[in-house]
Design a protein around this motif. Structure first.
Motif, PDB file in Angstrom:
ATOM      1  N   LEU A  16      -9.318  -5.089  16.270  1.00  0.00           N
ATOM      2  CA  LEU A  16      -9.166  -6.330  17.041  1.00  0.00           C
ATOM      3  C   LEU A  16     -10.139  -7.382  16.527  1.00  0.00           C
ATOM      4  O   LEU A  16     -11.201  -7.044  16.008  1.00  0.00           O
ATOM      5  N   PRO A  17      -9.806  -8.645  16.731  1.00  0.00           N
ATOM      6  CA  PRO A  17     -10.739  -9.698  16.309  1.00  0.00           C
ATOM      7  C   PRO A  17     -11.834  -9.941  17.354  1.00  0.00           C
ATOM      8  O   PRO A  17     -12.323 -11.026  17.508  1.00  0.00           O
ATOM      9  N   HIS A  18     -12.199  -8.905  18.089  1.00  0.00           N
ATOM     10  CA  HIS A  18     -13.196  -9.014  19.145  1.00  0.00           C
ATOM     11  C   HIS A  18     -14.322  -8.039  18.842  1.00  0.00           C
ATOM     12  O   HIS A  18     -14.086  -6.843  18.748  1.00  0.00           O
ATOM     13  N   ALA A  19     -15.527  -8.535  18.703  1.00  0.00           N
ATOM     14  CA  ALA A  19     -16.645  -7.677  18.352  1.00  0.00           C
ATOM     15  C   ALA A  19     -17.507  -7.383  19.574  1.00  0.00           C
ATOM     16  O   ALA A  19     -17.543  -8.160  20.530  1.00  0.00           O
ATOM     17  N   GLY A  20     -18.194  -6.271  19.508  1.00  0.00           N
ATOM     18  CA  GLY A  20     -19.160  -5.918  20.543  1.00  0.00           C
ATOM     19  C   GLY A  20     -18.559  -5.871  21.932  1.00  0.00           C
ATOM     20  O   GLY A  20     -17.481  -5.332  22.139  1.00  0.00           O
ATOM     21  N   GLY A  21     -19.262  -6.453  22.880  1.00  0.00           N
ATOM     22  CA  GLY A  21     -18.854  -6.427  24.278  1.00  0.00           C
ATOM     23  C   GLY A  21     -17.593  -7.198  24.589  1.00  0.00           C
ATOM     24  O   GLY A  21     -17.017  -7.041  25.655  1.00  0.00           O
ATOM     25  N   VAL A  22     -17.157  -8.051  23.664  1.00  0.00           N
ATOM     26  CA  VAL A  22     -15.927  -8.809  23.899  1.00  0.00           C
ATOM     27  C   VAL A  22     -14.709  -7.888  23.826  1.00  0.00           C
ATOM     28  O   VAL A  22     -13.695  -8.133  24.461  1.00  0.00           O
ATOM     29  N   CYS A  23     -14.811  -6.807  23.063  1.00  0.00           N
ATOM     30  CA  CYS A  23     -13.729  -5.827  22.981  1.00  0.00           C
ATOM     31  C   CYS A  23     -13.637  -5.120  24.327  1.00  0.00           C
ATOM     32  O   CYS A  23     -14.593  -4.496  24.779  1.00  0.00           O
ATOM     33  N   GLN A  24     -12.492  -5.213  24.968  1.00  0.00           N
ATOM     34  CA  GLN A  24     -12.324  -4.707  26.329  1.00  0.00           C
ATOM     35  C   GLN A  24     -11.599  -3.365  26.416  1.00  0.00           C
ATOM     36  O   GLN A  24     -11.525  -2.776  27.485  1.00  0.00           O
ATOM     37  N   ILE A  25     -11.061  -2.870  25.317  1.00  0.00           N
ATOM     38  CA  ILE A  25     -10.268  -1.637  25.338  1.00  0.00           C
ATOM     39  C   ILE A  25     -11.157  -0.463  24.913  1.00  0.00           C
ATOM     40  O   ILE A  25     -11.787  -0.503  23.860  1.00  0.00           O
ATOM     41  N   ASP A  26     -11.193   0.584  25.732  1.00  0.00           N
ATOM     42  CA  ASP A  26     -12.007   1.764  25.440  1.00  0.00           C
ATOM     43  C   ASP A  26     -11.210   2.910  24.844  1.00  0.00           C
ATOM     44  O   ASP A  26     -11.750   3.718  24.103  1.00  0.00           O
ATOM     45  N   GLY A  27      -9.933   3.027  25.196  1.00  0.00           N
ATOM     46  CA  GLY A  27      -9.155   4.155  24.716  1.00  0.00           C
ATOM     47  C   GLY A  27      -7.665   3.887  24.775  1.00  0.00           C
ATOM     48  O   GLY A  27      -7.216   2.955  25.429  1.00  0.00           O
ATOM     49  N   VAL A  28      -6.923   4.727  24.074  1.00  0.00           N
ATOM     50  CA  VAL A  28      -5.463   4.641  24.049  1.00  0.00           C
ATOM     51  C   VAL A  28      -4.928   6.035  24.354  1.00  0.00           C
ATOM     52  O   VAL A  28      -5.303   7.011  23.707  1.00  0.00           O
ATOM     53  N   SER A  29      -4.060   6.132  25.353  1.00  0.00           N
ATOM     54  CA  SER A  29      -3.480   7.429  25.701  1.00  0.00           C
ATOM     55  C   SER A  29      -2.064   7.600  25.176  1.00  0.00           C
ATOM     56  O   SER A  29      -1.584   8.719  25.043  1.00  0.00           O
ATOM     57  N   GLU A  30      -1.414   6.482  24.859  1.00  0.00           N
ATOM     58  CA  GLU A  30      -0.037   6.549  24.359  1.00  0.00           C
ATOM     59  C   GLU A  30       0.242   5.320  23.523  1.00  0.00           C
ATOM     60  O   GLU A  30      -0.175   4.215  23.849  1.00  0.00           O
ATOM     61  N   CYS A  31       0.962   5.525  22.429  1.00  0.00           N
ATOM     62  CA  CYS A  31       1.393   4.397  21.613  1.00  0.00           C
ATOM     63  C   CYS A  31       2.618   4.820  20.818  1.00  0.00           C
ATOM     64  O   CYS A  31       2.609   5.848  20.146  1.00  0.00           O
ATOM     65  N   ASN A  32       3.671   4.031  20.928  1.00  0.00           N
ATOM     66  CA  ASN A  32       4.860   4.246  20.109  1.00  0.00           C
ATOM     67  C   ASN A  32       5.386   2.880  19.700  1.00  0.00           C
ATOM     68  O   ASN A  32       4.715   1.868  19.916  1.00  0.00           O
ATOM     69  N   GLU A  33       6.547   2.829  19.109  1.00  0.00           N
ATOM     70  CA  GLU A  33       7.081   1.555  18.619  1.00  0.00           C
ATOM     71  C   GLU A  33       7.266   0.519  19.726  1.00  0.00           C
ATOM     72  O   GLU A  33       7.230  -0.675  19.465  1.00  0.00           O
ATOM     73  N   ASP A  34       7.461   0.978  20.954  1.00  0.00           N
ATOM     74  CA  ASP A  34       7.816   0.072  22.042  1.00  0.00           C
ATOM     75  C   ASP A  34       6.678  -0.287  22.984  1.00  0.00           C
ATOM     76  O   ASP A  34       6.727  -1.327  23.626  1.00  0.00           O
ATOM     77  N   ARG A  35       5.666   0.585  23.100  1.00  0.00           N
ATOM     78  CA  ARG A  35       4.627   0.288  24.079  1.00  0.00           C
ATOM     79  C   ARG A  35       3.332   1.000  23.760  1.00  0.00           C
ATOM     80  O   ARG A  35       3.287   1.930  22.970  1.00  0.00           O
ATOM     81  N   ILE A  36       2.293   0.507  24.429  1.00  0.00           N
ATOM     82  CA  ILE A  36       0.965   1.096  24.319  1.00  0.00           C
ATOM     83  C   ILE A  36       0.402   1.228  25.730  1.00  0.00           C
ATOM     84  O   ILE A  36       0.666   0.383  26.599  1.00  0.00           O
ATOM     85  N   VAL A  37      -0.335   2.300  25.950  1.00  0.00           N
ATOM     86  CA  VAL A  37      -1.027   2.498  27.217  1.00  0.00           C
ATOM     87  C   VAL A  37      -2.501   2.696  26.885  1.00  0.00           C
ATOM     88  O   VAL A  37      -2.866   3.618  26.153  1.00  0.00           O
ATOM     89  N   CYS A  38      -3.328   1.799  27.395  1.00  0.00           N
ATOM     90  CA  CYS A  38      -4.755   1.796  27.095  1.00  0.00           C
ATOM     91  C   CYS A  38      -5.556   1.998  28.381  1.00  0.00           C
ATOM     92  O   CYS A  38      -5.033   1.852  29.482  1.00  0.00           O
ATOM     93  N   SER A  39      -6.842   2.278  28.188  1.00  0.00           N
ATOM     94  CA  SER A  39      -7.736   2.394  29.329  1.00  0.00           C
ATOM     95  C   SER A  39      -9.027   1.654  29.032  1.00  0.00           C
ATOM     96  O   SER A  39      -9.386   1.432  27.870  1.00  0.00           O
ATOM     97  N   THR A  40      -9.706   1.274  30.107  1.00  0.00           N
ATOM     98  CA  THR A  40     -10.992   0.611  29.953  1.00  0.00           C
ATOM     99  C   THR A  40     -11.831   0.791  31.207  1.00  0.00           C
ATOM    100  O   THR A  40     -11.315   0.932  32.311  1.00  0.00           O
ATOM    101  N   GLU A  41     -13.118   0.791  30.970  1.00  0.00           N
ATOM    102  CA  GLU A  41     -14.066   0.697  32.070  1.00  0.00           C
ATOM    103  C   GLU A  41     -14.937  -0.540  31.881  1.00  0.00           C
ATOM    104  O   GLU A  41     -15.979  -0.684  32.503  1.00  0.00           O
ATOM    105  N   ALA A  42     -14.501  -1.431  31.009  1.00  0.00           N
ATOM    106  CA  ALA A  42     -15.246  -2.654  30.697  1.00  0.00           C
ATOM    107  C   ALA A  42     -15.477  -3.525  31.933  1.00  0.00           C
ATOM    108  O   ALA A  42     -16.453  -4.266  31.989  1.00  0.00           O
ATOM    109  N   HIS A  43     -14.601  -3.412  32.930  1.00  0.00           N
ATOM    110  CA  HIS A  43     -14.756  -4.220  34.142  1.00  0.00           C
ATOM    111  C   HIS A  43     -15.974  -3.802  34.953  1.00  0.00           C
ATOM    112  O   HIS A  43     -16.428  -4.542  35.816  1.00  0.00           O
ATOM    113  N   HIS A  44     -16.549  -2.632  34.665  1.00  0.00           N
ATOM    114  CA  HIS A  44     -17.758  -2.169  35.350  1.00  0.00           C
ATOM    115  C   HIS A  44     -19.032  -2.657  34.667  1.00  0.00           C
ATOM    116  O   HIS A  44     -20.100  -2.591  35.259  1.00  0.00           O
TER     117      HIS A  44
END
Length: 140
Positions: free
Chosen positions: A17-45
């Protein structure tokens, strides 16, 4: 086709991503295929989250978080199609339709956030995504 999400670390995600350090909000990916991605984050904490204003994280920050999930999806698709050294396209959110909120703030959400982004259309340099930011199955 399923993309290899088990190999994605936070550092790998942020490098895509073009986001470095704390600006990057995505912590993990649990699913990704041609149609969709499912990500997780605790950045809001994180108290030092750069999206906070006056110590609070508005639900509107969910649009940025979802935008990063969309960008990550496009980067992973590019890597799958063109190899791991593919240069992902730069992008921006140009239009939002039908966005609604069920909470005012993300920093008050106790659990991790789940971000689902589904690519509805892809044509040349343009993509249309639907997204949801949720906590424990409740869309925020």
């Amino acid at each position: 086709m399923s993309l290899p999400v088990d190999q994605l670390t936070t550092d790998t995600i942020c490098a895509l991503l073009p986001h470095a350090g704390g600006v990057c909000q995505i912590d993990g990916v649990s699913e990704c295929n041609e149609d969709r991605i499912v990500c997780s984050t605790e950045a809001h904490h994180r108290p030092d989250n750069p999206l906070r204003r006056d110590g609070r994280l508005s639900v509107h920050a969910g649009v940025e978080i979802a935008g990063q999930a969309m960008a990550l999806h496009m980067a992973l698709l590019a890597a799958e199609t063109h190899g791991e050294h593919a240069q992902p396209r730069q992008g921006m959110i140009t239009r939002l339709n039908g966005v609604s909120w069920t909470t005012a703030r993300l920093d008050t959400v106790a659990g991790d956030l789940t971000i689902t982004a589904a690519c509805e259309a892809l044509a040349g340099q343009m993509a249309r995504y639907a997204f949801a930011v949720s906590d424990g199955g409740q869309v925020l």
